[in-house]
Design a protein around this motif. Structure first.
Motif, PDB file in Angstrom:
ATOM      1  N   PRO A 108      15.107  25.198 -30.420  1.00 19.69           N
ATOM      2  CA  PRO A 108      15.626  26.220 -30.115  1.00 19.69           C
ATOM      3  C   PRO A 108      16.180  27.355 -31.086  1.00 19.69           C
ATOM      4  CG  PRO A 108      16.324  24.645 -28.805  1.00 19.69           C
ATOM      5  CD  PRO A 108      15.173  23.967 -29.933  1.00 19.69           C
ATOM      6  N   CYS A 139      10.735  25.744 -23.500  1.00 20.30           N
ATOM      7  CA  CYS A 139      11.276  24.787 -24.464  1.00 20.30           C
ATOM      8  C   CYS A 139      12.449  23.893 -23.528  1.00 20.30           C
ATOM      9  CB  CYS A 139      11.990  25.227 -25.537  1.00 20.30           C
ATOM     10  SG  CYS A 139      12.635  24.225 -26.825  1.00 20.30           S
ATOM     11  N   TYR A 140      13.254  24.658 -22.899  1.00 23.34           N
ATOM     12  CA  TYR A 140      14.400  23.988 -22.182  1.00 23.34           C
ATOM     13  C   TYR A 140      13.876  23.004 -21.013  1.00 23.34           C
ATOM     14  CZ  TYR A 140      18.284  26.209 -24.572  1.00 23.34           C
ATOM     15  OH  TYR A 140      19.132  26.755 -25.373  1.00 23.34           O
ATOM     16  N   GLU A 145      16.549  20.295 -19.358  1.00 21.01           N
ATOM     17  CA  GLU A 145      17.597  21.147 -19.130  1.00 21.01           C
ATOM     18  C   GLU A 145      17.169  22.365 -18.132  1.00 21.01           C
ATOM     19  OE1 GLU A 145      20.220  22.431 -22.329  1.00 21.01           O
ATOM     20  OE2 GLU A 145      19.545  20.771 -23.536  1.00 21.01           O
ATOM     21  N   LYS A 148      18.815  25.883 -17.263  1.00 18.50           N
ATOM     22  CA  LYS A 148      18.764  27.030 -18.459  1.00 18.50           C
ATOM     23  C   LYS A 148      17.184  27.505 -18.608  1.00 18.50           C
ATOM     24  CE  LYS A 148      22.064  25.374 -21.828  1.00 18.50           C
ATOM     25  NZ  LYS A 148      22.292  24.820 -23.269  1.00 18.50           N
ATOM     26  N   ALA A 149      16.467  26.257 -18.141  1.00 15.75           N
ATOM     27  CA  ALA A 149      15.043  26.663 -18.226  1.00 15.75           C
ATOM     28  C   ALA A 149      14.811  27.938 -17.165  1.00 15.75           C
ATOM     29  CB  ALA A 149      14.072  25.582 -17.918  1.00 15.75           C
TER      30      ALA A 149
END
Length: 286
Positions: A108, A139-140, A145, A148-149
């Motif tokens: 991140p 990435c999330y 997560e 957030k993703a």
């Protein structure tokens, strides 16, 4: 002059092979170009070469080699203000390598740096801004997560729509997956249908197959026979990275619902795909 001509011939040939997803051939040509590097005096030319090496080794899952070249490229590009897009792309590759190393927490910061730079280019380059948002969302997703993703993936779709970028297909695929994992069936199916439409619009054969994989798992409730057929379709040099991703997802899915035999099959498919991606190690020309 002869050495420079030789360098550019092999370098551009490598770029062509990379574009065609012939990564082993691309590496072979890049390595031939590398033999003439002592004759390249321009610093930016060197940085471009290092970046292309980082890119192809990333796709071949040669993570540490990719990290080596990406750091070399970034250290040059960061001293040249005009090469902001390349700096952003270096951050993308570095973050992707951290994800492959399962060091997700290190990705991140690089993606945030990329997003910060891409935001400054939003009016000129909506694609790079959309890609920065997409990469953070992806990435999330890998970190689990999901809220957030989804937020970043939705923002990336808005940017990709402005430029009619074919990454819309993958963005809708990943957002559908996020919603399926969150058990938000209605939102998931909406993204699924839109993603399939864009896969057809852009004639994206790989993601037509990947949507079949999502359908087998989350619409057909884990229909193993359909999924095995999807894996068979992905038995290509271009398809192996997607097979690896889908097989891991399927293995986790079957583990959660207690179908351990199917889970083991999928884990084996994941290992098989990873070996096929990496098998070029022993095939380079000497």
């Amino acid at each position: 002059m002869e050495k420079l001509v030789e360098y550019y011939y092999y370098f551009f040939q490598g770029m062509y092979e990379f574009k065609e997803s012939n990564f082993l051939s691309a590496i072979t040509f890049y390595q031939k170009a590398e033999n003439t590097i002592p004759y390249i005096s321009d610093e930016i030319e060197l940085a471009e070469f290092y970046f292309k090496m980082a890119e192809v080794f990333y796709h071949m899952k040669q993570t540490h080699v990719s990290m080596h070249y990406s750091s070399q490229a970034y250290n040059i590009f960061k001293t040249h203000d005009l090469y902001s897009v390349r700096r952003i792309q270096c951050h993308f590759v570095i973050a992707g390598n951290y994800d492959d190393l399962e060091s997700h927490e290190k990705a991140p910061p690089h993606l945030e740096q990329a997003l910060k730079g891409a935001r400054l280019l939003e009016s000129k380059n909506k694609r790079i801004y959309g890609q920065a948002l997409f990469n953070i969302g992806n990435c999330y997703l890998k970190m689990g997560e999901l809220t957030k993703a989804a937020k970043y993936m939705e923002k990336s779709i808005l940017q990709f729509k402005k430029s009619n970028f074919n990454n819309l297909t993958k963005a809708y695929h990943d957002l559908a997956l996020i919603y399926f994992l969150q058990h938000k069936q209605e939102q998931a199916m909406d993204c699924f249908r839109k993603g399939v439409r864009f896969a057809c619009k852009f004639d994206d054969g790989l993601f037509k197959i990947m949507f079949e994989g999502l359908q087998a798992l989350f619409v057909k409730k884990g229909e193993a026979s359909i999924l095995l057929n999807v894996f068979n379709k992905l038995e290509t040099s271009q398809g192996y990275p997607y097979m690896e991703e889908l097989a891991l997802l399927a293995a986790k899915f079957y583990t959660e619902i207690g179908q351990m035999d199917d889970s083991v099959i999928c884990f084996k498919k994941m290992v098989h795909a990873r070996k096929q991606i990496q098998r070029g190690d022993c095939l380079y020309e000497i």
